[in-house]
Design an enzyme around this catalytic site. Structure first.
Site, PDB file in Angstrom:
ATOM      1  N   ASN A 104     -14.871  -2.683   8.039  1.00 19.51           N
ATOM      2  CA  ASN A 104     -14.148  -2.463   6.779  1.00 19.51           C
ATOM      3  C   ASN A 104     -14.303  -3.622   5.792  1.00 19.51           C
ATOM      4  O   ASN A 104     -13.514  -3.737   4.854  1.00 19.51           O
ATOM      5  CB  ASN A 104     -12.657  -2.199   7.041  1.00 19.51           C
ATOM      6  CG  ASN A 104     -12.438  -0.959   7.883  1.00 19.51           C
ATOM      7  OD1 ASN A 104     -12.929   0.113   7.559  1.00 19.51           O
ATOM      8  ND2 ASN A 104     -11.723  -1.109   8.988  1.00 19.51           N
TER       9      ASN A 104
ATOM     10  N   ARG B 254      -6.347  -8.940  -8.482  1.00 23.95           N
ATOM     11  CA  ARG B 254      -6.986 -10.253  -8.546  1.00 23.95           C
ATOM     12  C   ARG B 254      -8.440 -10.069  -8.933  1.00 23.95           C
ATOM     13  O   ARG B 254      -8.920  -8.941  -9.080  1.00 23.95           O
ATOM     14  CB  ARG B 254      -6.919 -10.923  -7.177  1.00 23.95           C
ATOM     15  CG  ARG B 254      -7.459 -10.027  -6.061  1.00 23.95           C
ATOM     16  CD  ARG B 254      -7.646 -10.746  -4.752  1.00 23.95           C
ATOM     17  NE  ARG B 254      -7.885  -9.846  -3.626  1.00 23.95           N
ATOM     18  CZ  ARG B 254      -9.035  -9.250  -3.344  1.00 23.95           C
ATOM     19  NH1 ARG B 254     -10.078  -9.427  -4.148  1.00 23.95           N
ATOM     20  NH2 ARG B 254      -9.154  -8.468  -2.298  1.00 23.95           N
TER      21      ARG B 254
ATOM     22  N   PHE C 273     -22.756  -6.612  14.196  1.00 18.03           N
ATOM     23  CA  PHE C 273     -23.175  -6.714  12.792  1.00 18.03           C
ATOM     24  C   PHE C 273     -22.677  -7.985  12.115  1.00 18.03           C
ATOM     25  O   PHE C 273     -22.759  -8.119  10.902  1.00 18.03           O
ATOM     26  CB  PHE C 273     -22.745  -5.487  11.980  1.00 18.03           C
ATOM     27  CG  PHE C 273     -23.317  -4.200  12.493  1.00 18.03           C
ATOM     28  CD1 PHE C 273     -24.668  -3.947  12.417  1.00 18.03           C
ATOM     29  CD2 PHE C 273     -22.500  -3.248  13.078  1.00 18.03           C
ATOM     30  CE1 PHE C 273     -25.207  -2.762  12.912  1.00 18.03           C
ATOM     31  CE2 PHE C 273     -23.023  -2.059  13.579  1.00 18.03           C
ATOM     32  CZ  PHE C 273     -24.393  -1.814  13.488  1.00 18.03           C
TER      33      PHE C 273
ATOM     34  N   LYS D 281       0.818  -1.221   0.000  1.00 19.14           N
ATOM     35  CA  LYS D 281       0.000   0.000   0.000  1.00 19.14           C
ATOM     36  C   LYS D 281       0.849   1.267   0.000  1.00 19.14           C
ATOM     37  O   LYS D 281       0.419   2.309  -0.510  1.00 19.14           O
ATOM     38  CB  LYS D 281      -0.957  -0.010   1.190  1.00 19.14           C
ATOM     39  CG  LYS D 281      -2.067  -1.050   1.067  1.00 19.14           C
ATOM     40  CD  LYS D 281      -3.045  -0.934   2.215  1.00 19.14           C
ATOM     41  CE  LYS D 281      -4.219  -1.882   2.038  1.00 19.14           C
ATOM     42  NZ  LYS D 281      -3.829  -3.287   2.084  1.00 19.14           N
TER      43      LYS D 281
ATOM     44  N   ASN E 129      -6.553  -3.951  -6.028  1.00 19.65           N
ATOM     45  CA  ASN E 129      -6.548  -5.394  -5.804  1.00 19.65           C
ATOM     46  C   ASN E 129      -6.180  -6.086  -7.109  1.00 19.65           C
ATOM     47  O   ASN E 129      -6.904  -5.992  -8.102  1.00 19.65           O
ATOM     48  CB  ASN E 129      -7.911  -5.868  -5.313  1.00 19.65           C
ATOM     49  CG  ASN E 129      -8.225  -5.340  -3.928  1.00 19.65           C
ATOM     50  OD1 ASN E 129      -7.374  -5.359  -3.050  1.00 19.65           O
ATOM     51  ND2 ASN E 129      -9.431  -4.847  -3.726  1.00 19.65           N
TER      52      ASN E 129
ATOM     53  N   GLU F 196      -2.806   7.252   7.412  1.00 16.26           N
ATOM     54  CA  GLU F 196      -3.259   8.328   6.539  1.00 16.26           C
ATOM     55  C   GLU F 196      -4.503   8.982   7.131  1.00 16.26           C
ATOM     56  O   GLU F 196      -5.134   8.437   8.050  1.00 16.26           O
ATOM     57  CB  GLU F 196      -3.543   7.801   5.123  1.00 16.26           C
ATOM     58  CG  GLU F 196      -4.603   6.728   5.058  1.00 16.26           C
ATOM     59  CD  GLU F 196      -4.667   6.047   3.695  1.00 16.26           C
ATOM     60  OE1 GLU F 196      -3.703   6.175   2.927  1.00 16.26           O
ATOM     61  OE2 GLU F 196      -5.671   5.384   3.428  1.00 16.26           O
TER      62      GLU F 196
ATOM     63  N   GLU G  79      -9.761   0.760  -6.049  1.00 18.76           N
ATOM     64  CA  GLU G  79     -10.741   1.218  -5.070  1.00 18.76           C
ATOM     65  C   GLU G  79     -10.515   2.684  -4.729  1.00 18.76           C
ATOM     66  O   GLU G  79      -9.377   3.134  -4.570  1.00 18.76           O
ATOM     67  CB  GLU G  79     -10.661   0.361  -3.805  1.00 18.76           C
ATOM     68  CG  GLU G  79     -10.950  -1.119  -4.073  1.00 18.76           C
ATOM     69  CD  GLU G  79     -11.077  -1.926  -2.804  1.00 18.76           C
ATOM     70  OE1 GLU G  79     -10.724  -1.415  -1.715  1.00 18.76           O
ATOM     71  OE2 GLU G  79     -11.547  -3.077  -2.887  1.00 18.76           O
TER      72      GLU G  79
END
Length: 704
Positions: free
Chosen positions: A279, A336, A392, A160, A334, A244, A319
């Site tokens: 996330n 893939r 959740f 990243k 990503n 970040e 993304e």
């Protein structure tokens, strides 16, 4: 050495029948919803492909391979020997025991399987080795094609920190942050002083929401640094972190890209992935309700710029985070096939797996940018073996005692890798399936999703269908007013299931009473009519959480609940898991999950399971004298909320603990969960230790 076997041809035939709707790559049965790039037999690709994955994605890849006339090889752990993907394949190889590090991440065993079977190419699916540069290098050294990008692109985009620097150089919008690895606490402090809270701490390697924490203050930052580092090391073998600025209340929108080895690259429109928990995505749709054509094109062109900057070749996803003013920022790429790729296939008509295979063989793309359409609307719900009432969704394990996909409905696609009798284990991701619906409009796709969720039969494990149904029927979701904060904003006190109003409560009570009477009448027929007088009217009492309700049922189907009239009709097939009813003129599909002779019934209604008890007038009178069960005092005990492994225990008997203090850490599906004290107390006893496997509800710690 890996154990090798050839699957019986009978298994292949049986599974070909089960998945016949996919023989043309169809997204259900409606011709407008099919994705199919017509395969030319003269276009030679590979004779045999090994799929280095398991579950639904392995099955998904095999469907396209079978369509293209390519033989398939499955790899599996010992506990997956009877899994669906193993039965679907032409050949199968056991690559080790259940833990992923010893099987699906075991490169040596997988390389042995490739040599033993003579596979010419490997499709990695997603997760596991799909973005592992070392695996791609080893395949290249053996002359085996990797169905994905080359190692340079995997390395560049898999980190990243490096990917963000490359994105900046390619004029792609990026989030303000620290351009380097966060190694010490001083780095975080310096950044926070510069830009302020909130911040996002995340793993440099990997994805899927693992190793990611949002911090709003110094304490959360310290905790996030610790857990993100541990999760990153556990999931990816790389504990490097970056930090970040956190974009508050954003949308998560991604662009599907497709590129070949000849410098051609396309963007295949966007996917809206803002509905998330921890996330991780829960519901996705394509296209997004938020993007206008200008923003869509700008995002697509930047995604292609990034792909070309790393000489990308294959299917990939870029993304972005998008704020309320449609400013967008690069998040990650990503390298893939993405989990949610089916919704892109539905609106474009392209088979992305087939495109990946063609590109890996060296063919040029068949399409130009102007050929890529947006036809209709597609929505995907990720169906998990999870308890949605706990944060959740915390993992659930068990065996699927009954399983029935809603494929009888039109324009419904189910990507799954399980069947009735399959085990959902602690070792792997708890996903049951990806449920996809398609329509000419968003409203049509949503209506189909509602029907599909109501008709989806899953028994033996706790699942998240109650949450999924509430999301897609919520007014904010229907209007498109969503962000990554949707779930905590809509359910600030946690998910509680469907909340009944006066009308829906009456519908539920009337349905339960009618079901009870139907069962009673059937029993009389089976056992012989023991009642000399035929009854045409019944006085009942139905107990729900909010109290007892007076219900009167007539043989004609009229029901009176607390003085209000409800008309219930339908085919009462008590042997079927589904109860298709018409209630006050509205079609509803209910599910009877369980019932017993004492009148207790568990009904799934509007996605949520409700416990009711139906009693005759006399039984209700006697029941009023029964003592109530005293609930357990949960403030003095700590039980595991999920099955998992104890990573750490922070207390010992005699220790004082404060409210909110960490007591232990449980890892489930590579996610670490800190369990804390709910009150100030002293530790009485500890019933677990690091390394132990615990089940849901197991006693961990007692407090005085």
């Amino acid at each position: 050495m890996a154990a090798h076997r050839v699957s019986p041809s009978l298994n292949r035939l049986l599974f070909a029948v089960k998945y016949a709707s996919f023989q043309s790559g169809g997204c259900a049965v409606h011709c407008n919803a099919q994705y199919s790039t017509v395969h030319s037999p003269s276009e030679k690709t590979f004779d045999k492909i090994l799929i280095a994955n398991r579950g639904e994605i392995a099955c998904r890849v095999m469907k396209t391979c079978h369509k293209m006339g390519i033989q398939t090889v499955a790899v599996h752990s010992d506990v997956d020997s009877s899994a669906v993907h193993v039965k679907m394949a032409d050949e199968a190889v056991c690559v080790g025991p259940a833990p992923t590090s010893k099987s699906y991440l075991n490169m040596d065993a997988i390389m042995d399987a490739i040599r033993a079977t003579g596979a010419q190419a490997v499709h990695p699916g997603y997760g596991f080795l799909s973005e592992n540069k070392e695996f791609a290098k080893r395949l290249a050294a053996e002359g085996v094609a990797f169905i994905g990008p080359d190692t340079h692109a995997i390395m560049a985009m898999g980190d990243k920190i490096e990917s963000k620097l490359i994105a900046k150089a390619a004029n792609v919008n990026t989030i303000p942050g620290y351009d380097g690895v966060v190694k010490v606490w001083a780095h975080i402090q310096a950044f926070v002083l510069l830009l302020g809270y909130p911040v996002m701490i995340k793993a440099s390697a990997g994805g899927g929401g693992k190793g990611m924490r949002i911090a709003w203050n110094a304490e959360e930052t310290r905790e996030g640094f610790r857990f993100s580092s541990q999760e990153a090391a556990s999931s990816f073998g790389d504990d490097r972190l970056l930090i970040e600025k956190f974009i508050d209340n954003p949308r998560h929108i991604e662009i599907q890209v497709l590129a070949d080895k000849h410098g051609n690259a396309l963007w295949l429109n966007e996917r809206e992935c803002s509905i998330q928990r921890r996330n991780q995505k829960v519901v996705e749709e394509a296209p997004s309700t938020f993007l206008d054509p200008v923003t869509r094109r700008a995002m697509g062109e930047q995604a292609v710029q990034l792909a070309k900057a790393v000489q990308y070749s294959s299917a990939g996803t870029v993304e972005f985070l998008v704020d309320s003013k449609k400013n967008f920022y690069f998040l990650e790429m990503n390298t893939r096939l993405q989990v949610e790729h089916p919704i892109t296939e539905c609106i474009t008509g392209l088979d992305l797996v087939e495109q990946m295979i063609r590109v890996a063989k060296g063919y040029q793309l068949q399409h130009k940018q102007e050929d890529i359409p947006i036809n209709g609307w597609a929505i995907e719900s990720r169906v998990y073996a999870e308890d949605p009432y706990k944060s959740f969704g915390l993992p659930s394990i068990g065996r699927l005692s009954k399983y029935q996909e809603p494929l009888n409905l039109s324009n419904v696609r189910v990507d799954s890798g399980i069947q009735e009798g399959s085990d959902i284990s602690i070792y792997y991701d708890p996903m049951i399936s990806k449920l996809v619906t398609y329509g000419a409009t968003r409203a049509e796709a949503l209506a189909r999703m509602e029907d599909a969720l109501d008709n989806y039969v899953i028994r033996g494990v706790t699942h998240n269908i109650p949450l999924l149904r509430e999301i897609i029927t919520h007014p904010r979701f229907i209007s498109g007013d969503i962000s990554t904060n949707f779930l905590p904003e809509v359910y600030p006190d946690g998910f509680k299931g469907h909340q009944l109003d006066l009308d829906t409560r009456r519908e539920l009570l009337a349905s339960a009473a009618a079901l009870y009477i139907t069962a009673q009448l059937r029993s009389q027929k089976v056992l012989g009519d023991l009642s000399p007088v035929e009854c045409s009217r019944w006085e009942l009492y139905v107990q729900l959480e909010d109290g007892s309700h007076s219900v009167e049922v007539t043989k004609s189907g009229n029901v009176e609940v607390d003085g209000g009239k409800v008309e219930v009709s339908g085919q009462w097939n008590l042997a079927s898991p589904l109860l298709p009813l018409t209630i006050n003129g509205t079609h509803r599909t209910l599910q009877c999950l369980s019932r017993d002779a004492s009148g207790r019934i568990l009904l799934q209604y509007l996605g949520t399971s409700f416990k009711v008890r139906v009693l005759s007038k006399l039984a209700a009178e006697f029941n009023s004298y029964m003592p109530e069960k005293v609930p357990e005092d949960t403030s003095s005990i700590l039980r595991s909320p999920m099955p998992g492994t104890v990573v750490a225990v922070s207390v010992k008997p005699g220790d004082p603990v404060a409210e909110g203090q960490e007591i232990c850490v449980i890892e489930a599906m590579k996610m670490q969960n800190s369990l804390t004290a709910v009150k100030q107390a002293k530790v009485k006893s500890v019933h677990c230790k690091p390394g132990e496997t615990v089940g849901e509800g197991d006693l961990l710690v007692e407090l005085e």
